[in-house]
Motif scaffolding. Structure first.
Motif, PDB file in Angstrom:
ATOM      1  N   SER A 111       1.688  -0.556  -7.152  1.00  0.00           N
ATOM      2  CA  SER A 111       3.064  -1.094  -6.589  1.00  0.00           C
ATOM      3  C   SER A 111       2.943  -2.831  -7.008  1.00  0.00           C
ATOM      4  CB  SER A 111       3.337  -1.301  -5.078  1.00  0.00           C
ATOM      5  OG  SER A 111       2.191  -1.912  -4.412  1.00  0.00           O
ATOM      6  N   ALA A 146      -2.260   2.430  -3.831  1.00  0.00           N
ATOM      7  CA  ALA A 146      -0.798   2.387  -4.017  1.00  0.00           C
ATOM      8  C   ALA A 146      -0.459   0.677  -3.844  1.00  0.00           C
ATOM      9  CB  ALA A 146      -0.718   2.304  -2.269  1.00  0.00           C
ATOM     10  N   MET A 182       4.204   6.864  -5.445  1.00  0.00           N
ATOM     11  CA  MET A 182       3.384   6.056  -6.658  1.00  0.00           C
ATOM     12  C   MET A 182       3.802   6.753  -7.887  1.00  0.00           C
ATOM     13  SD  MET A 182      -0.537   5.366  -5.301  1.00  0.00           S
ATOM     14  CE  MET A 182      -0.681   6.631  -4.288  1.00  0.00           C
ATOM     15  N   GLU A 191       0.614   2.375   4.090  1.00  0.00           N
ATOM     16  CA  GLU A 191      -0.769   1.802   4.404  1.00  0.00           C
ATOM     17  C   GLU A 191      -1.007   1.700   5.817  1.00  0.00           C
ATOM     18  OE1 GLU A 191      -3.986  -1.595   3.084  1.00  0.00           O
ATOM     19  OE2 GLU A 191      -2.013  -1.510   2.024  1.00  0.00           O
ATOM     20  N   ALA A 225       2.821   9.013  -0.217  1.00  0.00           N
ATOM     21  CA  ALA A 225       2.404   7.854  -0.983  1.00  0.00           C
ATOM     22  C   ALA A 225       2.277   8.333  -2.613  1.00  0.00           C
ATOM     23  CB  ALA A 225       1.168   7.504  -0.423  1.00  0.00           C
ATOM     24  N   LEU A 258       5.429   1.935   0.079  1.00  0.00           N
ATOM     25  CA  LEU A 258       4.015   2.216  -0.014  1.00  0.00           C
ATOM     26  C   LEU A 258       3.213   0.847   1.182  1.00  0.00           C
ATOM     27  CD1 LEU A 258       3.749   2.546  -3.992  1.00  0.00           C
ATOM     28  CD2 LEU A 258       3.199   4.230  -1.917  1.00  0.00           C
ATOM     29  N   TYR A 283      10.220   0.836  -3.639  1.00  0.00           N
ATOM     30  CA  TYR A 283       8.876   1.385  -3.555  1.00  0.00           C
ATOM     31  C   TYR A 283       7.680   1.048  -2.850  1.00  0.00           C
ATOM     32  CZ  TYR A 283      11.118   5.442  -5.576  1.00  0.00           C
ATOM     33  OH  TYR A 283      11.682   6.800  -5.877  1.00  0.00           O
TER      34      TYR A 283
END
Length: 384
Positions: free
Chosen positions: A331, A327, A252, A360, A248, A356, A352
């Motif tokens: 994002s 995240a 990021m 999660e 992650a 992400l 992305y």
């Protein structure tokens, strides 16, 4: 804790970063996703040649004695490139269980094949009713002479559609939620009675749902001690969570870079939007969230070696909470700052964001880990 990389770790980081930069640009990733497996077998062979597949295994098993920090380095680079290959499923999850629970014969048979790139593994543990609770297992295993018979269903098995062998958890005793009574079995994916339905996940990776109907396996398919598999599964899941934290961070970081690059070229009212102070503040906020996540990912990686499962779980949950929040913020800011183009297939920022978002929810979302952390007393004990 010392977060500085040693010379060998820096060399590893340089090699993996270079591989991702050279081989995994956005157009190449699109081509790899269109291949039969949804990822590149050719690149998988390169990972084997570079020693990435043998990184976490001992020298006795043919590996390179790498640890959580080495895994963190690899996964962070993979996150930057949004890699599609089954590294987490085969090396971290499947390989982790072989390292912890495999007997000498199982390790000698399977680990060299994994390291060479000839064997793909998948952990088949999650079930539809279980959500994030690892002890919730309804798949059953009963004795059949010297062997076992497995019945049940597994859901969201990462890269389960292409795995050569499945590591299947099944209950041999106790009730649905009992922590005792769970066993692990190494099952050939082509064993009669196994039905696999593969599908594409929202972030472009592959997974499968499995149905097991009267699946017969021999006695030597048992991995570890019968009925005592849950602590091993929990430990490997913690290692996987730390690896996902690192991935992650890589995702990021690249999202932040893409956004800043876009702010420098997108013009509005005759000037680049990055010249507006309010936009600059939002970019700085993204960087702050990124660095907070990076620190917690390092902490999680270091704490995977903690022998106390409660302390290890607290550290991992704390990292997951911070990284989940970071995240989501990064994002969402990236897509908003890109404007309408941010959610199109042609824009990398949206891809992305999807990855992400999926990260999660793997092995527990942010709310779940926040509740788990509160249940365990928090990362830092409150003064009484």
């Amino acid at each position: 804790m010392n977060f500085d990389l040693n010379e060998e770790q820096r060399m590893l980081k340089d090699a993996v970063d270079r591989l991702v930069a050279d081989q995994y640009d956005f157009d190449s990733r699109t081509r790899y996703k269109a291949e039969a497996d949804g990822w590149s077998r050719q690149l998988w062979a390169q990972y084997a040649e570079l020693g990435l597949l043998g990184m976490p295994f001992s020298e006795e098993d043919g590996g390179f004695n790498g640890g959580a920090v080495e895994t963190m380095i690899v996964m962070e680079a993979f996150g930057r490139g949004l890699l599609l290959e089954p590294y987490l499923a085969t090396v971290v999850l499947g390989g982790g269980l072989l390292r912890l629970a495999g007997n000498a014969g199982q390790r000698a048979e399977l680990i060299p094949r994994l390291i060479s790139g000839d064997l793909l593994l998948a952990l088949a543990h999650s079930e539809a009713q279980a959500r994030y609770e690892l002890a919730d297992v309804l798949t059953s295993a009963g004795r059949d002479g010297d062997g076992w018979v497995l019945d049940g269903a597994k859901r969201f098995v990462l890269h389960g559609d292409c795995a050569d062998k499945l590591l299947v958890s099944a209950r041999i005793s106790g009730g649905q939620y009992d922590e005792d009574g769970i066993a692990l079995f190494i099952v050939d994916a082509n064993t009669p009675g196994i039905s696999r339905r593969g599908y594409l996940t929202q972030d472009g990776l592959r997974a499968a749902d499995l149905t097991l109907s009267q699946v017969r396996v021999p006695a030597d398919a048992l991995l570890g001690e019968a009925g005592n598999a849950l602590p091993l599964i929990a430990e490997v899941v913690d290692q996987a969570l730390a690896a996902l934290c690192a991935e992650a961070v890589g995702a990021m970081e690249r999202t932040y870079e893409l956004t800043v690059e876009y702010l420098k070229i997108r013009k509005q009212f005759g000037v680049t939007i990055g010249s507006f102070q309010a936009i600059q503040h939002r970019a700085v906020d993204m960087l702050v969230y990124l660095e907070q996540a990076r620190s917690m990912a390092m902490y999680a990686s270091m704490m995977t070696a903690e022998s106390n499962p409660i302390e290890r779980r607290k550290a991992i949950s704390a990292a997951r909470v911070q990284i989940g929040n970071s995240a989501r913020f990064i994002s969402q800011q990236a897509v908003q700052l890109h404007g309408g183009i941010g959610v199109t297939e042609e824009c990398q920022a949206g891809h992305y964001m999807r990855r992400l978002s999926m990260l999660e929810f793997m092995f527990g979302d942010t709310d779940y880990h926040l509740a788990q952390l509160a249940h365990d007393g928090g990362l830092i004990a409150a003064d009484v």
